[in-house]
Design a protein around this motif. Structure first.
Motif, PDB file in Angstrom:
ATOM      1  N   SER A  31       0.832  -1.214   0.000  1.00 34.86           N
ATOM      2  CA  SER A  31       0.000   0.000   0.000  1.00 34.86           C
ATOM      3  C   SER A  31       0.862   1.259   0.000  1.00 34.86           C
ATOM      4  O   SER A  31       0.736   2.137   0.871  1.00 34.86           O
ATOM      5  CB  SER A  31      -0.943  -0.002   1.211  1.00 34.86           C
ATOM      6  OG  SER A  31      -1.844  -1.078   1.152  1.00 34.86           O
ATOM      7  N   GLY A  32       1.754   1.346  -0.953  1.00 32.88           N
ATOM      8  CA  GLY A  32       2.571   2.545  -1.111  1.00 32.88           C
ATOM      9  C   GLY A  32       3.531   2.771   0.037  1.00 32.88           C
ATOM     10  O   GLY A  32       3.893   1.852   0.786  1.00 32.88           O
ATOM     11  N   ILE A  33       3.928   4.027   0.188  1.00 31.04           N
ATOM     12  CA  ILE A  33       4.940   4.381   1.182  1.00 31.04           C
ATOM     13  C   ILE A  33       4.422   4.188   2.601  1.00 31.04           C
ATOM     14  O   ILE A  33       5.169   3.794   3.500  1.00 31.04           O
ATOM     15  CB  ILE A  33       5.438   5.839   0.961  1.00 31.04           C
ATOM     16  CG1 ILE A  33       6.568   6.191   1.925  1.00 31.04           C
ATOM     17  CG2 ILE A  33       4.283   6.830   1.082  1.00 31.04           C
ATOM     18  CD1 ILE A  33       7.809   5.342   1.745  1.00 31.04           C
ATOM     19  N   TYR A  34       3.127   4.430   2.825  1.00 33.41           N
ATOM     20  CA  TYR A  34       2.586   4.224   4.172  1.00 33.41           C
ATOM     21  C   TYR A  34       2.588   2.746   4.539  1.00 33.41           C
ATOM     22  O   TYR A  34       3.035   2.367   5.631  1.00 33.41           O
ATOM     23  CB  TYR A  34       1.164   4.777   4.272  1.00 33.41           C
ATOM     24  CG  TYR A  34       0.540   4.549   5.631  1.00 33.41           C
ATOM     25  CD1 TYR A  34       0.841   5.376   6.701  1.00 33.41           C
ATOM     26  CD2 TYR A  34      -0.344   3.485   5.846  1.00 33.41           C
ATOM     27  CE1 TYR A  34       0.277   5.167   7.951  1.00 33.41           C
ATOM     28  CE2 TYR A  34      -0.912   3.268   7.084  1.00 33.41           C
ATOM     29  CZ  TYR A  34      -0.603   4.103   8.136  1.00 33.41           C
ATOM     30  OH  TYR A  34      -1.153   3.880   9.378  1.00 33.41           O
ATOM     31  N   GLY A  35       2.108   1.902   3.645  1.00 31.61           N
ATOM     32  CA  GLY A  35       2.058   0.473   3.938  1.00 31.61           C
ATOM     33  C   GLY A  35       3.435  -0.121   4.150  1.00 31.61           C
ATOM     34  O   GLY A  35       3.655  -0.924   5.071  1.00 31.61           O
ATOM     35  N   SER A  36       4.391   0.270   3.297  1.00 31.20           N
ATOM     36  CA  SER A  36       5.729  -0.319   3.408  1.00 31.20           C
ATOM     37  C   SER A  36       6.417   0.106   4.693  1.00 31.20           C
ATOM     38  O   SER A  36       7.017  -0.727   5.390  1.00 31.20           O
ATOM     39  CB  SER A  36       6.577   0.062   2.192  1.00 31.20           C
ATOM     40  OG  SER A  36       6.705   1.463   2.082  1.00 31.20           O
ATOM     41  N   THR A  37       6.330   1.403   5.066  1.00 32.48           N
ATOM     42  CA  THR A  37       6.987   1.841   6.308  1.00 32.48           C
ATOM     43  C   THR A  37       6.265   1.282   7.534  1.00 32.48           C
ATOM     44  O   THR A  37       6.910   0.916   8.521  1.00 32.48           O
ATOM     45  CB  THR A  37       7.035   3.371   6.382  1.00 32.48           C
ATOM     46  OG1 THR A  37       5.713   3.917   6.183  1.00 32.48           O
ATOM     47  CG2 THR A  37       7.974   3.938   5.326  1.00 32.48           C
ATOM     48  N   PHE A  38       4.935   1.192   7.461  1.00 26.87           N
ATOM     49  CA  PHE A  38       4.175   0.650   8.596  1.00 26.87           C
ATOM     50  C   PHE A  38       4.570  -0.790   8.881  1.00 26.87           C
ATOM     51  O   PHE A  38       4.903  -1.155  10.020  1.00 26.87           O
ATOM     52  CB  PHE A  38       2.678   0.749   8.314  1.00 26.87           C
ATOM     53  CG  PHE A  38       1.816   0.074   9.350  1.00 26.87           C
ATOM     54  CD1 PHE A  38       1.498   0.733  10.525  1.00 26.87           C
ATOM     55  CD2 PHE A  38       1.343  -1.218   9.162  1.00 26.87           C
ATOM     56  CE1 PHE A  38       0.708   0.106  11.496  1.00 26.87           C
ATOM     57  CE2 PHE A  38       0.564  -1.840  10.114  1.00 26.87           C
ATOM     58  CZ  PHE A  38       0.252  -1.173  11.285  1.00 26.87           C
ATOM     59  N   PHE A  39       4.546  -1.627   7.848  1.00 22.07           N
ATOM     60  CA  PHE A  39       4.817  -3.049   8.069  1.00 22.07           C
ATOM     61  C   PHE A  39       6.302  -3.318   8.310  1.00 22.07           C
ATOM     62  O   PHE A  39       6.642  -4.252   9.058  1.00 22.07           O
ATOM     63  CB  PHE A  39       4.299  -3.872   6.894  1.00 22.07           C
ATOM     64  CG  PHE A  39       2.814  -4.083   6.917  1.00 22.07           C
ATOM     65  CD1 PHE A  39       2.234  -4.952   7.820  1.00 22.07           C
ATOM     66  CD2 PHE A  39       1.992  -3.382   6.057  1.00 22.07           C
ATOM     67  CE1 PHE A  39       0.859  -5.149   7.865  1.00 22.07           C
ATOM     68  CE2 PHE A  39       0.613  -3.565   6.075  1.00 22.07           C
ATOM     69  CZ  PHE A  39       0.046  -4.446   6.989  1.00 22.07           C
ATOM     70  N   PHE A  52       9.571  -5.585  11.920  1.00 18.42           N
ATOM     71  CA  PHE A  52      10.894  -5.814  12.498  1.00 18.42           C
ATOM     72  C   PHE A  52      10.863  -5.657  14.010  1.00 18.42           C
ATOM     73  O   PHE A  52      11.589  -6.365  14.727  1.00 18.42           O
ATOM     74  CB  PHE A  52      11.932  -4.877  11.874  1.00 18.42           C
ATOM     75  CG  PHE A  52      12.528  -5.413  10.612  1.00 18.42           C
ATOM     76  CD1 PHE A  52      13.258  -6.593  10.621  1.00 18.42           C
ATOM     77  CD2 PHE A  52      12.381  -4.744   9.407  1.00 18.42           C
ATOM     78  CE1 PHE A  52      13.811  -7.104   9.464  1.00 18.42           C
ATOM     79  CE2 PHE A  52      12.929  -5.243   8.238  1.00 18.42           C
ATOM     80  CZ  PHE A  52      13.645  -6.423   8.271  1.00 18.42           C
ATOM     81  N   HIS A  53      10.038  -4.744  14.518  1.00 21.23           N
ATOM     82  CA  HIS A  53       9.921  -4.645  15.972  1.00 21.23           C
ATOM     83  C   HIS A  53       9.316  -5.925  16.541  1.00 21.23           C
ATOM     84  O   HIS A  53       9.779  -6.434  17.573  1.00 21.23           O
ATOM     85  CB  HIS A  53       9.065  -3.450  16.366  1.00 21.23           C
ATOM     86  CG  HIS A  53       8.883  -3.325  17.847  1.00 21.23           C
ATOM     87  ND1 HIS A  53       7.801  -3.865  18.506  1.00 21.23           N
ATOM     88  CD2 HIS A  53       9.667  -2.766  18.810  1.00 21.23           C
ATOM     89  CE1 HIS A  53       7.914  -3.634  19.800  1.00 21.23           C
ATOM     90  NE2 HIS A  53       9.037  -2.967  20.009  1.00 21.23           N
ATOM     91  N   GLY A  54       8.285  -6.451  15.876  1.00 26.78           N
ATOM     92  CA  GLY A  54       7.704  -7.711  16.337  1.00 26.78           C
ATOM     93  C   GLY A  54       8.710  -8.847  16.327  1.00 26.78           C
ATOM     94  O   GLY A  54       8.717  -9.699  17.227  1.00 26.78           O
TER      95      GLY A  54
END
Length: 283
Positions: A214-222, A227-229
């Motif tokens: 989902s664009g820049i928002y989806g990629s940075t969110f996940f 990685f934190h998870g």
């Protein structure tokens, strides 16, 4: 006046580094083969995972035996502390790269693409507002809100930081029941956090149409939350091992750096989550 120098423990040559190198080679090459749909890819990947697990159990088991038999002195303890400190610093830099990418996208890239000639000539109609998928056409999605599971997970991780600190105080004062109970509560809270995160991902895909693509928002969110998870999972495994060792009677008030290292790591993932909650979910 004479001074007695402490002997520095030097271990025997070990086979485990080469096993670790082979495991990582198989792990990486197997993953690449799998992505390119090579038939042997999954087999090579999982064989690498098996070799890595063998290396971890063997090497860390050897270190635990050396520690419990009193072979480590103050100098070794100091070297372990420096090593763990530098490792956590490298993890700070790892997350700094992803937070930096998010900052650059939100503060520079998105406003630039939606202003002036860029908007008029290249991306007509693009609104430079966050969250966004970017100027390219994309399916509509709903951003993940902060007040719900993310806020609950924040409370869970903060509570786990308190329980691991409570466990540490119990060990320092010789209250082994408090030590083990605090560790158990921390592991359970970590597992609960991961369970809610899995549910959040399922909700994002099924109900919000929010995906990795989902664009820049989806990629940075996940990327950031994923990685934190992963780091929470590693920390929970470390603390589970510490709980097992505590039940086996390991650690004393004076000699327990393995537990301290796991606690440092856990506090690190707590701090990362607080920053992540603010800049990814809230703002």
């Amino acid at each position: 006046m004479t001074e007695t120098l402490e002997k520095y423990f030097v271990p025997e040559p070990s086979k485990y580094p080469i096993f670790g190198s082979i495991a990582l080679l198989m792990f990486g090459s197997g993953a690449v083969m799998w992505l390119h749909e090579v038939g042997a890819g999954p087999w090579v990947f999982f064989l690498g995972v098996a070799v890595l697990i063998y290396m971890l159990f063997g090497w860390f088991g050897q270190v635990v035996r050396e520690s419990e038999t009193g072979k480590y002195g103050r100098q070794v303890d100091r070297s372990f502390r420096w090593s763990m400190g530098w490792f956590i610093f490298s993890e700070v830099m790892f997350f700094a790269a992803f937070f930096g990418a998010l900052f650059y996208a939100r503060v520079f890239s998105v406003p630039m693409l939606g202003s002036g000639d860029n908007e008029a000539l290249l991306w007509p109609g693009f609104a430079a507002a966050w969250p966004t998928a970017g100027p390219q056409p994309a399916d509509a999605f709903t951003p993940m809100g902060a007040w719900g599971i993310p806020a609950l997970n924040t409370l869970i991780l903060l509570s786990s930081g308190a329980t691991v600190t409570w466990a540490h105080y119990g060990l320092l004062k010789g209250a082994r029941g408090q030590f083990k109970l605090g560790l158990l509560l921390t592991v359970l809270l970590g597992a609960t956090f991961l369970g809610f995160q899995i549910y959040e991902y399922l909700h994002a895909y099924a109900d919000l149409n929010l995906r990795l693509d989902s664009g820049i928002y989806g990629s940075t969110f996940f990327m950031l939350t994923g990685f934190h998870g992963l780091h929470v999972t590693i920390g929970a495994i470390m603390l589970t091992v510490m709980l097992g060792r505590a039940i086996a009677g390991h650690f004393t008030p004076e000699h327990h750096f393995a537990f301290e290292a796991a606690a440092w790591y856990w506090h690190f993932v707590d701090v990362v989550w607080l920053l992540l909650f603010v800049v990814v979910y809230w703002l």
